[in-house]
Enzyme design. Sequence first.
Site, PDB file in Angstrom:
ATOM      1  N   ASN A  87       0.859  -1.183   0.000  1.00  0.00           N
ATOM      2  CA  ASN A  87       0.000   0.000   0.000  1.00  0.00           C
ATOM      3  C   ASN A  87       0.896   1.234   0.000  1.00  0.00           C
ATOM      4  OD1 ASN A  87      -2.359  -1.585   0.195  1.00  0.00           O
ATOM      5  ND2 ASN A  87      -2.150  -1.710   2.407  1.00  0.00           N
ATOM      6  N   HIS A 100       6.413  -1.711   3.626  1.00  0.00           N
ATOM      7  CA  HIS A 100       6.162  -3.100   4.023  1.00  0.00           C
ATOM      8  C   HIS A 100       5.385  -3.841   2.950  1.00  0.00           C
ATOM      9  CE1 HIS A 100       2.956  -0.513   5.628  1.00  0.00           C
ATOM     10  NE2 HIS A 100       2.129  -1.514   5.404  1.00  0.00           N
TER      11      HIS A 100
HETATM   12  P1  5GP Z   1      -0.832  -0.667   5.896  1.00  0.00           P
HETATM   13  O1  5GP Z   1      -2.274  -0.354   6.049  1.00  0.00           O
HETATM   14  O2  5GP Z   1       0.057   0.484   6.351  1.00  0.00           O
HETATM   15  O3  5GP Z   1      -0.449  -1.190   4.545  1.00  0.00           O
HETATM   16  O4  5GP Z   1      -0.557  -1.886   6.855  1.00  0.00           O
HETATM   17  C1  5GP Z   1      -0.080  -1.769   8.148  1.00  0.00           C
HETATM   18  C2  5GP Z   1      -0.306  -3.103   8.807  1.00  0.00           C
HETATM   19  O5  5GP Z   1       0.431  -3.131  10.005  1.00  0.00           O
HETATM   20  C3  5GP Z   1      -1.757  -3.372   9.169  1.00  0.00           C
HETATM   21  O6  5GP Z   1      -2.209  -4.558   8.520  1.00  0.00           O
HETATM   22  C4  5GP Z   1      -1.737  -3.502  10.690  1.00  0.00           C
HETATM   23  O7  5GP Z   1      -2.607  -4.494  11.180  1.00  0.00           O
HETATM   24  C5  5GP Z   1      -0.276  -3.827  10.976  1.00  0.00           C
HETATM   25  N1  5GP Z   1       0.197  -3.354  12.256  1.00  0.00           N
HETATM   26  C6  5GP Z   1       0.029  -2.107  12.787  1.00  0.00           C
HETATM   27  N2  5GP Z   1       0.619  -2.012  13.988  1.00  0.00           N
HETATM   28  C7  5GP Z   1       1.185  -3.230  14.225  1.00  0.00           C
HETATM   29  C8  5GP Z   1       1.946  -3.752  15.325  1.00  0.00           C
HETATM   30  O8  5GP Z   1       2.224  -3.091  16.327  1.00  0.00           O
HETATM   31  N3  5GP Z   1       2.340  -5.049  15.228  1.00  0.00           N
HETATM   32  C9  5GP Z   1       2.059  -5.825  14.134  1.00  0.00           C
HETATM   33  N4  5GP Z   1       2.507  -7.082  14.149  1.00  0.00           N
HETATM   34  N5  5GP Z   1       1.344  -5.360  13.095  1.00  0.00           N
HETATM   35  C10 5GP Z   1       0.926  -4.081  13.131  1.00  0.00           C
END
Ligand code: 5GP
Length: 115
Positions: A87, A100
């Site tokens: 994303n 990521h």
């Molecule tokens: P994005 O929406 O930025 O592409 O994805 C971020 C991802 O990081 C989300 O799926 C969310 O659940 C995950 N995430 C956010 N904070 C944490 C955390 O503290 N630990 C882990 N393991 N995942 C996280």
Amino acid sequence: MEDCIFCKIIKKEIPSKIVYEDEEIIAFRDIKPVTPVHVLVIPKKHIESLLDLKEEDEKLIGKIYTVINKIARQEGIAEKGFRVIVNCGEDGGQEVKHLHYHLLGGRKLGIKICG
Ligand code: 5GP
Ligand code: ZN
């Protein structure tokens, strides 16, 4: 960088379920999995988003894909298939500003996933 949640995970200041780690890359289970297997694969170098990639990062990004290959096999989703998502920015739904790769698998995925 100090406020970056993923940098804190890298430094083990925040616990996570790590499934892979080397000197450049770490992979851990997403805290809110949307599929039975939902792993986040990240470079240890703090790169905010795909838009911040530089030519010097090309080797690292290539390596991320071979790590994803390894993890997919390790997690038992290689044979049936999986999806990799990045994303980027607000409309792309990027919440964490540290590049990521979502590795998603373990069930049949529809067209719409992660949003
Ligand atoms: P994005 O929406 O930025 O592409 O994805 C971020 C991802 O990081 C989300 O799926 C969310 O659940 C995950 N995430 C956010 N904070 C944490 C955390 O503290 N630990 C882990 N393991 N995942 C996280
Ligand atoms: Zn970071």
